[in-house]
Design a protein around this motif. Structure first.
Motif, PDB file in Angstrom:
ATOM      1  N   ALA A  34       8.383   1.469 -11.910  1.00 43.15           N
ATOM      2  CA  ALA A  34       8.341   2.897 -12.210  1.00 43.15           C
ATOM      3  C   ALA A  34       7.626   3.659 -11.102  1.00 43.15           C
ATOM      4  O   ALA A  34       8.077   4.738 -10.676  1.00 43.15           O
ATOM      5  N   ALA A  35       6.514   3.109 -10.625  1.00 44.21           N
ATOM      6  CA  ALA A  35       5.768   3.765  -9.541  1.00 44.21           C
ATOM      7  C   ALA A  35       6.596   3.806  -8.266  1.00 44.21           C
ATOM      8  O   ALA A  35       6.627   4.826  -7.552  1.00 44.21           O
ATOM      9  N   LEU A  36       7.293   2.718  -7.971  1.00 47.43           N
ATOM     10  CA  LEU A  36       8.116   2.653  -6.769  1.00 47.43           C
ATOM     11  C   LEU A  36       9.282   3.630  -6.847  1.00 47.43           C
ATOM     12  O   LEU A  36       9.633   4.282  -5.856  1.00 47.43           O
ATOM     13  N   THR A  37       9.872   3.746  -8.025  1.00 43.64           N
ATOM     14  CA  THR A  37      10.978   4.682  -8.207  1.00 43.64           C
ATOM     15  C   THR A  37      10.525   6.112  -7.973  1.00 43.64           C
ATOM     16  O   THR A  37      11.206   6.897  -7.288  1.00 43.64           O
ATOM     17  N   ALA A  38       9.364   6.468  -8.519  1.00 45.68           N
ATOM     18  CA  ALA A  38       8.842   7.825  -8.347  1.00 45.68           C
ATOM     19  C   ALA A  38       8.508   8.109  -6.892  1.00 45.68           C
ATOM     20  O   ALA A  38       8.836   9.178  -6.351  1.00 45.68           O
ATOM     21  N   LEU A  39       7.870   7.144  -6.223  1.00 47.16           N
ATOM     22  CA  LEU A  39       7.513   7.314  -4.809  1.00 47.16           C
ATOM     23  C   LEU A  39       8.774   7.485  -3.963  1.00 47.16           C
ATOM     24  O   LEU A  39       8.859   8.376  -3.107  1.00 47.16           O
ATOM     25  N   SER A  40       9.765   6.629  -4.199  1.00 47.20           N
ATOM     26  CA  SER A  40      10.976   6.652  -3.378  1.00 47.20           C
ATOM     27  C   SER A  40      11.788   7.916  -3.619  1.00 47.20           C
ATOM     28  O   SER A  40      12.355   8.496  -2.679  1.00 47.20           O
ATOM     29  N   ALA A  41      11.857   8.356  -4.875  1.00 43.93           N
ATOM     30  CA  ALA A  41      12.604   9.579  -5.168  1.00 43.93           C
ATOM     31  C   ALA A  41      11.970  10.768  -4.470  1.00 43.93           C
ATOM     32  O   ALA A  41      12.677  11.616  -3.895  1.00 43.93           O
TER      33      ALA A  41
ATOM     34  N   LEU B 186      -0.273   3.956  -1.189  1.00 43.27           N
ATOM     35  CA  LEU B 186       0.434   3.103  -2.136  1.00 43.27           C
ATOM     36  C   LEU B 186      -0.372   2.947  -3.422  1.00 43.27           C
ATOM     37  O   LEU B 186       0.187   2.985  -4.531  1.00 43.27           O
ATOM     38  N   ALA B 187      -1.682   2.779  -3.276  1.00 43.72           N
ATOM     39  CA  ALA B 187      -2.524   2.668  -4.467  1.00 43.72           C
ATOM     40  C   ALA B 187      -2.500   3.962  -5.271  1.00 43.72           C
ATOM     41  O   ALA B 187      -2.408   3.939  -6.508  1.00 43.72           O
ATOM     42  N   ALA B 188      -2.540   5.096  -4.576  1.00 43.57           N
ATOM     43  CA  ALA B 188      -2.517   6.383  -5.263  1.00 43.57           C
ATOM     44  C   ALA B 188      -1.195   6.602  -5.988  1.00 43.57           C
ATOM     45  O   ALA B 188      -1.139   7.305  -7.011  1.00 43.57           O
ATOM     46  N   ALA B 189      -0.120   6.010  -5.468  1.00 44.23           N
ATOM     47  CA  ALA B 189       1.190   6.143  -6.108  1.00 44.23           C
ATOM     48  C   ALA B 189       1.355   5.208  -7.292  1.00 44.23           C
ATOM     49  O   ALA B 189       2.389   5.244  -7.973  1.00 44.23           O
ATOM     50  N   GLY B 190       0.344   4.367  -7.549  1.00 48.59           N
ATOM     51  CA  GLY B 190       0.402   3.456  -8.688  1.00 48.59           C
ATOM     52  C   GLY B 190       0.990   2.101  -8.384  1.00 48.59           C
ATOM     53  O   GLY B 190       1.277   1.330  -9.303  1.00 48.59           O
ATOM     54  N   VAL B 191       1.179   1.769  -7.096  1.00 49.28           N
ATOM     55  CA  VAL B 191       1.714   0.468  -6.711  1.00 49.28           C
ATOM     56  C   VAL B 191       0.593  -0.561  -6.776  1.00 49.28           C
ATOM     57  O   VAL B 191      -0.471  -0.369  -6.181  1.00 49.28           O
ATOM     58  N   SER B 192       0.818  -1.645  -7.473  1.00 48.02           N
ATOM     59  CA  SER B 192      -0.229  -2.649  -7.658  1.00 48.02           C
ATOM     60  C   SER B 192      -0.490  -3.430  -6.379  1.00 48.02           C
ATOM     61  O   SER B 192       0.354  -3.504  -5.483  1.00 48.02           O
ATOM     62  N   SER B 193      -1.675  -4.035  -6.335  1.00 45.53           N
ATOM     63  CA  SER B 193      -2.010  -4.869  -5.174  1.00 45.53           C
ATOM     64  C   SER B 193      -1.072  -6.059  -5.076  1.00 45.53           C
ATOM     65  O   SER B 193      -0.793  -6.557  -3.976  1.00 45.53           O
ATOM     66  N   GLN B 194      -0.551  -6.526  -6.210  1.00 49.82           N
ATOM     67  CA  GLN B 194       0.369  -7.666  -6.175  1.00 49.82           C
ATOM     68  C   GLN B 194       1.657  -7.307  -5.438  1.00 49.82           C
ATOM     69  O   GLN B 194       2.126  -8.070  -4.585  1.00 49.82           O
ATOM     70  N   LEU B 195       2.235  -6.145  -5.740  1.00 50.11           N
ATOM     71  CA  LEU B 195       3.465  -5.749  -5.044  1.00 50.11           C
ATOM     72  C   LEU B 195       3.171  -5.416  -3.583  1.00 50.11           C
ATOM     73  O   LEU B 195       4.004  -5.681  -2.707  1.00 50.11           O
TER      74      LEU B 195
ATOM     75  N   ASP C 289      -1.088  -5.424  10.298  1.00 51.58           N
ATOM     76  CA  ASP C 289      -0.981  -5.996   8.963  1.00 51.58           C
ATOM     77  C   ASP C 289      -2.075  -5.533   8.011  1.00 51.58           C
ATOM     78  O   ASP C 289      -2.253  -6.107   6.942  1.00 51.58           O
ATOM     79  N   GLY C 290      -2.812  -4.465   8.381  1.00 52.70           N
ATOM     80  CA  GLY C 290      -3.832  -3.946   7.489  1.00 52.70           C
ATOM     81  C   GLY C 290      -3.406  -2.726   6.704  1.00 52.70           C
ATOM     82  O   GLY C 290      -4.204  -2.187   5.928  1.00 52.70           O
ATOM     83  N   LEU C 291      -2.170  -2.266   6.897  1.00 49.58           N
ATOM     84  CA  LEU C 291      -1.670  -1.042   6.262  1.00 49.58           C
ATOM     85  C   LEU C 291      -2.601   0.136   6.508  1.00 49.58           C
ATOM     86  O   LEU C 291      -2.840   0.959   5.630  1.00 49.58           O
ATOM     87  N   GLU C 292      -3.094   0.222   7.740  1.00 53.54           N
ATOM     88  CA  GLU C 292      -3.989   1.322   8.108  1.00 53.54           C
ATOM     89  C   GLU C 292      -3.243   2.511   8.692  1.00 53.54           C
ATOM     90  O   GLU C 292      -3.817   3.579   8.896  1.00 53.54           O
ATOM     91  N   THR C 293      -1.949   2.359   8.951  1.00 56.73           N
ATOM     92  CA  THR C 293      -1.153   3.422   9.564  1.00 56.73           C
ATOM     93  C   THR C 293      -1.141   4.666   8.681  1.00 56.73           C
ATOM     94  O   THR C 293      -1.196   4.587   7.451  1.00 56.73           O
TER      95      THR C 293
END
Length: 387
Positions: free
Chosen positions: A126-133, A155-164, A180-184
């Motif tokens: 659900a979080a990914l769908t909202a972010l992508s839309a 990604l965290a603010a969009a509700g994407v879990s650390s697992q995904l 690979d730190g997702l600092e961009t």
């Protein structure tokens, strides 16, 4: 150094014939100016170059052509590039086996791994769908004005879990941003994600070098000079490495960041990201599908069978496998990558023949967020930076 002056005076000199310099020179010529484009290398393209090695077509580093890149439709003849697409989406190698991350609106029949519990939870989907839309539908100007920070925080603010994040986003985006730190910058991530959702990833039949070659072919005669390095900028123009001086009041520096910093002392030069791409030949393709593969354990950035995308990349029917890794791995690290490829592809890689290796220093500038997405191109009176 003793200098001799070129008798011709130009309206503008562009230094560097990568895609930025080629586009700039083309626009200046289109405005009716007398332009000289200088390139130190033996041909155009900068980082977008293609080699012919051992009967294979191999780009200088793994590169793709996205049909939604800004200005592509304005500047490129897509039909002439003879583009062939990758399968939409990515195959993720996980400890539970391969999982396919795809856009269900494009390939609904390949979307079963997006059922809750396979690649992601229902909440993540659900979080990914909202972010992508939002990213796909919002104007790019809205994304540019958004709050900035690191991609991991967005990604965290969009509700994407650390697992995904660990299963998909970190392995996949490491190959996009070369870190690979997702600092961009989060704003940059949203723009890139938007372009992937709206466009198609492809490869030209003659390799990525066909893109700058097409731009160069449109320049008027005598605008481009290859094998011509610029040693310094002067008040009257530029001094070439052989001592000749070219006169102009306007110079556009369109080189890589390190050379730009040398030609324009004081210019803020970002840190560069280094990537190495390994090319292996295999008698049989380890995967027949033209799809990008990433590894949830991040033993490499990405891999694909290039000849599954563009069969023309091989002249003898063998498969060409491309694999990219951060930095410049030594022999032991390279061997570990090849072993990992055997596990990911489910095949014996011992007989694979290494045919090419390309290390690209400063392949991308580091862009940790928050960061400005644009900068002023005017450096000083008559001096500009492009690219």
């Amino acid at each position: 150094m003793e200098t001799t002056k070129d008798a011709t005076r130009y309206d503008a000199v562009v230094v560097g014939a990568g895609v930025a310099g080629l586009a700039c020179a083309g626009d200046l010529c289109g405005a009716g100016l007398r332009v000289l484009l200088l390139e130190a290398g033996d041909t155009v393209g900068g980082r977008m170059r293609t080699d012919r090695v051992a009967g294979f077509t191999a780009d200088r580093g793994f590169q793709v052509f996205n049909t939604s890149y800004p200005q592509v439709k304005r500047r490129m003849d897509l039909k002439a590039l003879r583009l062939r697409p990758f399968t939409p989406g990515v195959l993720v190698h996980t400890d539970q086996g391969p999982r396919r991350f795809t856009d269900p609106t494009r390939r609904p029949r390949d979307s079963r791994d997006l059922l809750p519990g396979r690649l992601a939870s229902a909440r993540d989907l659900a979080a990914l769908t909202a972010l992508s839309a939002r990213d796909a539908l919002a104007p790019a100007s809205v994304l540019r004005r958004g709050t900035d920070g690191a991609t991991r925080d967005a990604l965290a603010a969009a509700g994407v879990s650390s697992q995904l994040v660990e299963t998909f986003f970190r392995p996949f985006l490491s190959g996009v941003f070369l870190e690979d730190g997702l600092e961009t910058s989060a704003r940059f991530f949203h723009l890139v994600w938007r372009s992937m959702l709206r466009g198609t990833l492809c490869l030209p039949a003659d390799g990525i070098g066909a893109v700058p070659a097409q731009l160069a072919a449109r320049l008027p005669q005598d605008v481009l000079r290859t094998g011509t390095a610029v040693a310094a900028l002067t008040p009257d123009g530029v001094v070439l490495a052989d001592g000749r001086e070219v006169r102009t009041r306007t110079v556009v520096v369109a080189t890589g960041q390190r050379i730009a910093g040398e030609l324009l002392p004081g210019l803020g030069v970002p840190e560069g990201r280094t990537v190495t791409t390994l090319y292996h030949a295999a008698d049989r393709p380890p995967l027949d599908e033209p799809v990008l593969v990433v590894d949830a354990r991040r033993r490499f950035l990405n891999t694909c069978v290039l000849t599954a995308v563009q069969p023309r990349f091989s002249t003898d029917g063998r498969a060409l496998v491309s694999t990219s890794v951060l930095g410049s791995p030594g022999p032991a690290e390279t061997d570990a990558v090849v072993r990992a490829l055997g596990e990911v592809y489910g095949t014996d890689t011992a007989a694979w023949e290494p045919v090419h290796r390309v290390t690209v220093t400063d392949a991308l500038p580091a862009l940790p967020g928050p960061a400005p997405l644009t900068r002023h191109v005017r450096w000083a009176p008559g001096r500009y930076v492009c690219g």
